[in-house]
Scaffold this active site. Structure first.
Site, PDB file in Angstrom:
ATOM      1  N   ASP A  83      16.621  -1.376  61.856  1.00 43.97           N
ATOM      2  CA  ASP A  83      16.647  -1.498  63.320  1.00 43.97           C
ATOM      3  C   ASP A  83      15.505  -0.651  63.865  1.00 43.97           C
ATOM      4  O   ASP A  83      15.073   0.314  63.222  1.00 43.97           O
ATOM      5  CB  ASP A  83      17.985  -0.991  63.881  1.00 43.97           C
ATOM      6  CG  ASP A  83      18.207  -1.367  65.347  1.00 43.97           C
ATOM      7  OD1 ASP A  83      17.423  -2.169  65.900  1.00 43.97           O
ATOM      8  OD2 ASP A  83      19.178  -0.856  65.942  1.00 43.97           O
ATOM      9  N   HIS A  84      15.003  -1.028  65.013  1.00 44.22           N
ATOM     10  CA  HIS A  84      14.080  -0.151  65.733  1.00 44.22           C
ATOM     11  C   HIS A  84      14.888   0.921  66.449  1.00 44.22           C
ATOM     12  O   HIS A  84      15.989   0.648  66.924  1.00 44.22           O
ATOM     13  CB  HIS A  84      13.290  -0.947  66.778  1.00 44.22           C
ATOM     14  CG  HIS A  84      12.398  -2.008  66.172  1.00 44.22           C
ATOM     15  ND1 HIS A  84      12.116  -3.188  66.825  1.00 44.22           N
ATOM     16  CD2 HIS A  84      11.736  -2.058  65.003  1.00 44.22           C
ATOM     17  CE1 HIS A  84      11.297  -3.914  66.074  1.00 44.22           C
ATOM     18  NE2 HIS A  84      11.053  -3.250  64.958  1.00 44.22           N
TER      19      HIS A  84
ATOM     20  N   PHE B  30      18.114  -2.554  69.851  1.00 40.63           N
ATOM     21  CA  PHE B  30      18.862  -3.824  69.828  1.00 40.63           C
ATOM     22  C   PHE B  30      18.288  -4.843  68.847  1.00 40.63           C
ATOM     23  O   PHE B  30      18.445  -6.041  69.035  1.00 40.63           O
ATOM     24  CB  PHE B  30      18.923  -4.467  71.236  1.00 40.63           C
ATOM     25  CG  PHE B  30      19.253  -3.500  72.340  1.00 40.63           C
ATOM     26  CD1 PHE B  30      20.503  -2.914  72.390  1.00 40.63           C
ATOM     27  CD2 PHE B  30      18.325  -3.172  73.314  1.00 40.63           C
ATOM     28  CE1 PHE B  30      20.826  -2.018  73.410  1.00 40.63           C
ATOM     29  CE2 PHE B  30      18.623  -2.274  74.324  1.00 40.63           C
ATOM     30  CZ  PHE B  30      19.883  -1.697  74.380  1.00 40.63           C
ATOM     31  N   HIS B  31      17.635  -4.365  67.783  1.00 36.43           N
ATOM     32  CA  HIS B  31      16.908  -5.292  66.919  1.00 36.43           C
ATOM     33  C   HIS B  31      17.318  -5.233  65.447  1.00 36.43           C
ATOM     34  O   HIS B  31      16.441  -5.177  64.570  1.00 36.43           O
ATOM     35  CB  HIS B  31      15.393  -4.995  67.007  1.00 36.43           C
ATOM     36  CG  HIS B  31      14.818  -5.159  68.381  1.00 36.43           C
ATOM     37  ND1 HIS B  31      13.683  -4.480  68.807  1.00 36.43           N
ATOM     38  CD2 HIS B  31      15.204  -5.924  69.427  1.00 36.43           C
ATOM     39  CE1 HIS B  31      13.408  -4.827  70.053  1.00 36.43           C
ATOM     40  NE2 HIS B  31      14.317  -5.699  70.455  1.00 36.43           N
ATOM     41  N   PRO B  32      18.602  -5.251  65.101  1.00 41.84           N
ATOM     42  CA  PRO B  32      18.930  -5.183  63.672  1.00 41.84           C
ATOM     43  C   PRO B  32      18.435  -6.412  62.901  1.00 41.84           C
ATOM     44  O   PRO B  32      18.497  -7.538  63.412  1.00 41.84           O
ATOM     45  CB  PRO B  32      20.462  -5.120  63.655  1.00 41.84           C
ATOM     46  CG  PRO B  32      20.903  -5.624  64.978  1.00 41.84           C
ATOM     47  CD  PRO B  32      19.800  -5.325  65.943  1.00 41.84           C
TER      48      PRO B  32
END
Ligand code: FAD
Length: 565
Positions: free
Chosen positions: A347-348, A499-501
């Protein structure tokens, strides 16, 4: 001329409003004739879907599980072939809520009915805090609750995927696919597409705070990049947004809605897929709960799982695909021992955040509430950017720090987009209704902390620059941080998700890969994955367009195989 009817028409085609309510809601001055035409078209789509759903078959040629960014593209593209009957299963409901259609209201959707409402397990390197992990539970998936930002990623992201054995995924190839997806509204640009279904383009009325962010970054010597969806994104930019007439234009409107008018695509909502079914190692279809009843659907050709980076590995493991000892410990019969399932979750990281009390009221939110960003290197010796801070036009702090932040605050959020640490998704039960363990392992490597320190320093310089003088009353969080230890303390307390898994069922050719370069699950026949979980490595930018790319690619691979016989 018809204005702002996107949501109304969406409600018509999902059967939520009738003709009288639609016509009553049309704004004064709109053409009644055009409104009637649009209503008729949307209602026809509704009737088509109603008839398909009332007459469900036991089998389809293709079953797509999950109507999010990857799944909507997959189902829409597969159904272009009129000979293929396609079933799209979505656990959530329709993406018709006003908060979905109003781009800056994405945070309002958190923990509501349209969010899976997941949390991480305690993050040991982030002061044992739990971090919310929002995921869209509706048609359009997380693409219906995202911030509408349109980013392809860095050319190196894809060249590195290809370098690691994933042929067909190099930048020269995927950039043509991104181009074909777009309907770009900016100035003509050889890199950009204008004939695709997905509207994207510059924001012609950015929030003054976004303008200050761009100017503040330029003051720090960072160049302005007009179009980051091209060969170079190193610099500061306004985000391109997926909007039409000010309303969100997501994957569901761009891809799914036109395909829902076809007689060969059935979209079944509130269909919670519990398990994949098998004969030996051939995936034969799915077991689904619809209206509280268990149903089986068979896939004559293939099943494509698109449940996202959290739920795709969960579904695979519940179905017996995963690490054999881990499955055996939960009494799940093993179909294929694939130890990579659920591993390499990435994730980010976003830090929530550097907050400034505004002089007076905050500027009105008109866009997506996060309208400018920059890509930069935390260390000039790096090959490509690893940090992507963003301006947030409302107060943005983790629950543990929020008390320090007045309501009229805005934030600059430092971030890290090339994390060295990775985590995992695992099961604690063989009961499908139990949420999986989500361990992002944020800050698991010192390299990530060092990059975030550089990101934090840069963001404080931008936030305290003269560009923000008009708006900045005072920095309320974190305030001056004198030592490295103080910075690290703040990082651990403010770490949250961007919010980027991704990458929890990653593509590759090594022993820990879950899918091959054509997105087929190793060791199983008739099963592919087409969502963010299949990315070999997280991209260096926001992940919606790359998740949609998965759908575009999987259908290319399927079509090519069928042509070849
Ligand atoms: C708050 C937020 C803001 C974001 N902002 C941006 C942004 O501005 N720009 C950007 O590029 N990216 C953004 N992202 C990330 C981006 O939206 C996601 O990376 C992308 O949507 C992931 O696509 P996906 O297909 O992997 O999964 P999803 O889009 O999440 O789709 C998965 C779908 O599967 C369904 N599903 C799951 N389990 C089951 C099951 N068992 N049975 C049936 N259906 C199931 C889900 O309900 C969902 O509809 C954001 C994400 C969030 C949450």
């Amino acid at each position: 001329m018809i204005t702002k009817t996107g949501r109304l028409l969406h409600q018509v085609l999902h059967g939520e409003i009738n003709h009288a309510d639609y016509m009553a809601a049309i704004q004064q001055g709109d053409s009644a004739e055009q409104a009637e035409q649009q209503y008729a078209e949307a209602h026809k789509t509704f009737e088509n879907q109603q008839s398909l759903v009332n007459n469900l078959s036991d089998d389809y040629d293709f079953i797509v599980v999950g109507a999010g960014s990857g799944g909507s593209v997959t189902a829409a593209r597969l159904s272009e072939n009129p000979d293929w009957r396609v079933l799209l299963l979505e656990a959530g409901s329709a993406d018709t809520h006003q908060d979905v259609f109003t781009p800056h209201r994405w945070p309002n959707l958190f923990y509501g009915d349209l969010d899976w409402g997941y949390n991480t397990i305690n993050q040991q390197h982030a002061n044992n805090r739990v971090v919310h992990c929002p995921r869209g539970k509706m048609t359009g998936g997380s693409g219906s609750m995202n911030a509408t930002v349109w980013v392809w990623g860095h050319p190196m992201d894809y060249d590195s995927w290809a370098y690691h054995g994933n042929q067909g995924w190099d930048y020269q190839n995927v950039r043509q696919i991104f181009k074909s997806m777009e309907n770009y509204s900016g100035e003509p640009d050889m890199y950009r597409g204008v004939n695709g279904p997905m509207p994207c383009g510059p924001n012609d009325d950015p929030n003054p705070l976004a303008e200050a962010f761009v100017k503040g970054a330029i003051e720090q010597g960072i160049p302005y990049v007009h179009s980051y969806n091209g060969p170079d994104l190193n610099g500061v930019s306004y985000f391109e947004l997926n909007r039409k007439d000010g309303e969100r234009f997501n994957v569901s409107r761009a891809y799914l809605v036109p395909a829902m008018a076809r007689p060969n695509l059935t979209v079944l909502k509130k269909a919670d897929t519990r398990k994949l079914t098998f004969t030996g190692t051939r995936c034969t279809g799915v077991e689904v709960v619809v209206d509280g009843k268990l149903r089986n659907f068979k896939a004559k050709q293939e099943t494509i799982v698109c449940c996202g980076a959290i739920n795709t590995p969960k579904l695979l493991m519940l179905s017996g695909i995963g690490s054999a000892p881990e499955l055996a410990a939960l009494n799940i019969p093993v179909v294929v021992n694939l130890p990579g399932v659920g591993k390499h979750l990435q994730d980010h990281i976003l830090l929530a955040g550097i907050n400034y009390e505004c002089k007076g009221e905050l500027p009105e939110l008109k866009g997506n509430a996060a309208e400018a960003t920059l890509w930069w290197k935390s260390n000039p010796a790096l090959h490509s950017p690893d940090i992507q801070p963003v301006v947030i036009e409302f107060p943005f702090a983790t629950p543990e720090l929020a008390a320090a932040v007045p309501e009229n605050s805005y934030a600059i959020a430092p971030s890290l987009v090339r994390p060295a640490s990775s985590g995992s998704i695992s099961l604690s039960s063989n009961d499908p209704s139990v949420a999986p363990n989500i361990d992002m392992n944020y800050l698991g490597c010192d390299a990530d902390i060092n990059a975030l320190i550089a990101s934090l320093d840069l963001c404080q310089d931008i936030g305290n620059s003269s560009a923000f003088a008009e708006y900045r009353k005072q920095e309320v969080l974190p305030g001056p941080l004198k030592t490295k230890a103080e910075k690290i303390d703040f990082i651990r307390m403010s770490t949250t998700t961007y919010f980027h898994p991704t990458s929890s069922c990653r593509m590759g050719i090594d022993a820990m890969a879950v899918v091959d370069p054509t997105l087929k699950v190793y060791g199983v026949e008739g099963l592919r994955i087409a969502d963010a979980s299949a990315m070999p490595e997280i991209t260096s930018g926001n992940t919606n367009a790359p998740s949609m790319l998965m759908g575009e690619q999987v259908v290319r691979f399927i079509k090519a195989e069928h042509k070849a016989g």
